[in-house]
Design a protein around this motif. Sequence first.
Motif, short mmCIF file in Angstrom:
data_model
loop_
_atom_site.label_atom_id
_atom_site.label_comp_id
_atom_site.label_asym_id
_atom_site.label_seq_id
_atom_site.Cartn_x
_atom_site.Cartn_y
_atom_site.Cartn_z
N ASP A 83 -12.75 11.66 -0.84
CA ASP A 83 -14.17 11.88 -1.09
C ASP A 83 -14.48 11.68 -2.57
O ASP A 83 -14.40 12.60 -3.38
N TYR A 84 -14.82 10.44 -2.89
CA TYR A 84 -15.19 10.12 -4.27
C TYR A 84 -16.66 10.43 -4.54
O TYR A 84 -17.20 10.00 -5.56
N ILE A 85 -17.32 11.14 -3.61
CA ILE A 85 -18.69 11.58 -3.89
C ILE A 85 -18.61 13.01 -4.43
O ILE A 85 -19.15 13.32 -5.49
N PRO B 74 -13.14 8.85 -12.55
CA PRO B 74 -13.53 9.07 -13.96
C PRO B 74 -14.55 8.05 -14.47
O PRO B 74 -15.35 8.35 -15.35
N ASN B 75 -14.56 6.83 -13.89
CA ASN B 75 -15.53 5.83 -14.36
C ASN B 75 -16.92 6.04 -13.74
O ASN B 75 -17.87 5.34 -14.08
N GLY B 76 -17.04 7.00 -12.79
CA GLY B 76 -18.35 7.28 -12.18
C GLY B 76 -18.45 6.77 -10.75
O GLY B 76 -19.45 7.04 -10.07
N ILE C 167 -12.64 2.40 5.87
CA ILE C 167 -14.10 2.51 5.92
C ILE C 167 -14.59 3.08 4.59
O ILE C 167 -14.06 4.09 4.11
N GLN C 168 -15.56 2.43 4.00
CA GLN C 168 -16.19 2.97 2.79
C GLN C 168 -17.64 3.28 3.15
O GLN C 168 -18.37 2.38 3.57
N LEU C 169 -18.03 4.53 2.98
CA LEU C 169 -19.43 4.90 3.22
C LEU C 169 -20.06 5.26 1.89
O LEU C 169 -19.47 6.01 1.10
P1 0O2 Z 1 -12.00 -5.01 -2.83
O1 0O2 Z 1 -12.18 -6.37 -3.42
O2 0O2 Z 1 -13.29 -4.25 -2.77
O3 0O2 Z 1 -11.26 -5.00 -1.52
P2 0O2 Z 1 -5.03 1.65 -1.84
O4 0O2 Z 1 -5.83 0.42 -1.44
O5 0O2 Z 1 -5.41 2.88 -1.06
O6 0O2 Z 1 -3.58 1.41 -1.86
P3 0O2 Z 1 -6.41 2.85 -4.00
O7 0O2 Z 1 -6.82 2.30 -5.34
O8 0O2 Z 1 -5.83 4.22 -3.99
O9 0O2 Z 1 -5.41 1.83 -3.34
O10 0O2 Z 1 -7.62 2.82 -3.00
P4 0O2 Z 1 -9.04 3.47 -3.16
O11 0O2 Z 1 -9.13 4.37 -4.32
O12 0O2 Z 1 -9.31 4.07 -1.82
O13 0O2 Z 1 -9.98 2.20 -3.47
C1 0O2 Z 1 -9.88 1.03 -2.77
C2 0O2 Z 1 -11.21 0.26 -2.74
O14 0O2 Z 1 -12.31 1.09 -3.15
C3 0O2 Z 1 -11.25 -0.93 -3.67
O15 0O2 Z 1 -10.72 -2.01 -2.97
C4 0O2 Z 1 -12.74 -1.08 -3.97
O16 0O2 Z 1 -13.40 -1.74 -2.90
C5 0O2 Z 1 -13.21 0.35 -3.99
N1 0O2 Z 1 -13.12 0.95 -5.33
C6 0O2 Z 1 -12.26 1.91 -5.72
N2 0O2 Z 1 -12.47 2.25 -7.00
C7 0O2 Z 1 -13.49 1.48 -7.44
C8 0O2 Z 1 -14.18 1.39 -8.70
O17 0O2 Z 1 -13.89 2.08 -9.67
N3 0O2 Z 1 -15.19 0.47 -8.77
C9 0O2 Z 1 -15.55 -0.31 -7.72
N4 0O2 Z 1 -16.56 -1.17 -7.88
N5 0O2 Z 1 -14.92 -0.25 -6.51
C10 0O2 Z 1 -13.91 0.64 -6.38
P5 0O2 Z 1 -9.99 -3.21 -3.69
O18 0O2 Z 1 -8.97 -3.74 -2.73
O19 0O2 Z 1 -9.48 -2.79 -5.02
O20 0O2 Z 1 -11.11 -4.27 -3.92
#
Ligand code: 0O2
Length: 239
Positions: A124-126, A131-133, A158-160
């Motif tokens: 839950d990143y909400i 840290p970047n927001g 799933i990203q919501l």
């Molecule tokens: P894309 O091009 O969107 O597919 P994991 O994948 O679980 O091994 P992690 O980093 O723990 O690795 O996963 P996490 O934190 O669940 O984040 C994965 C995805 O969330 C990313 O996929 C992004 O889509 C999004 N995301 C996470 N952090 C950020 C952020 O700081 N900024 C933005 N804009 N998106 C973010 P991908 O595969 O990196 O990229």
Amino acid sequence: MTEEERQDSAIEQFDAQRKELTRLMSYYRCAMMEIETKFRVLNEERASRWARNPIENIKCRLKTPESIIKKLLRRGWPVTVRSIEENLNDVAGVRVICSFIEDVYELSEVLLGQDDVLLVERKDYIANPKPNGYRSLHLIVKTPIFLFGGRREMKVEIQLRTIAMDFWATLEHELGYKRGIELPEEAKRELFACAEESAALDARMNALKNAVIGDKDEQDAPGDLKEIVEGILRSGRTA
Ligand code: 0O2
């Protein structure tokens, strides 16, 4: 083994792996379609009962083979078809852009309540922004697809997020995250400030929704949901 036999055997092995990969990717595509349909059904029901769309947009994506191989190599995992299934959670991705922050939580709770959806991981990143927001609710689920040969469980990420969270994440992705570049400190501070302003806007829009529409659709919401959402909205208001 003659040179020709060695070549034939290498080609055969390569071909078998290629076919296996194509099949696996098609299973991921099917699982993605199943999850997308589940969200479309929920949106349809809410639209017909309350004339309101909790979902603004749904984006589906399959990771490309190049991006899969890069990730496996980065993490030091074997580059095989079996390793993809064992190690990667995000080959199939469904991004659900919601109208209001309450919709994010309600849709996730209702989806996870379905008996063919198994939660593997929830971030839950909400409630806890990065840290970047960055804000979004991430779920890894397992769901079955039904093939000629029977049932097969597949993982889907799933990203919501709300429209405001998506606006911020899309632009931030353009600026740095996608390219993996380190932004100057000033730019990072500015992006963080924009994320906080977006969160405050989300809280205001949610309050506006409740003032205008009332809490009609909250009557359907799971009991502990209101408390979670209210906590997040309070923190958004003070941001
Ligand atoms: P894309 O091009 O969107 O597919 P994991 O994948 O679980 O091994 P992690 O980093 O723990 O690795 O996963 P996490 O934190 O669940 O984040 C994965 C995805 O969330 C990313 O996929 C992004 O889509 C999004 N995301 C996470 N952090 C950020 C952020 O700081 N900024 C933005 N804009 N998106 C973010 P991908 O595969 O990196 O990229």
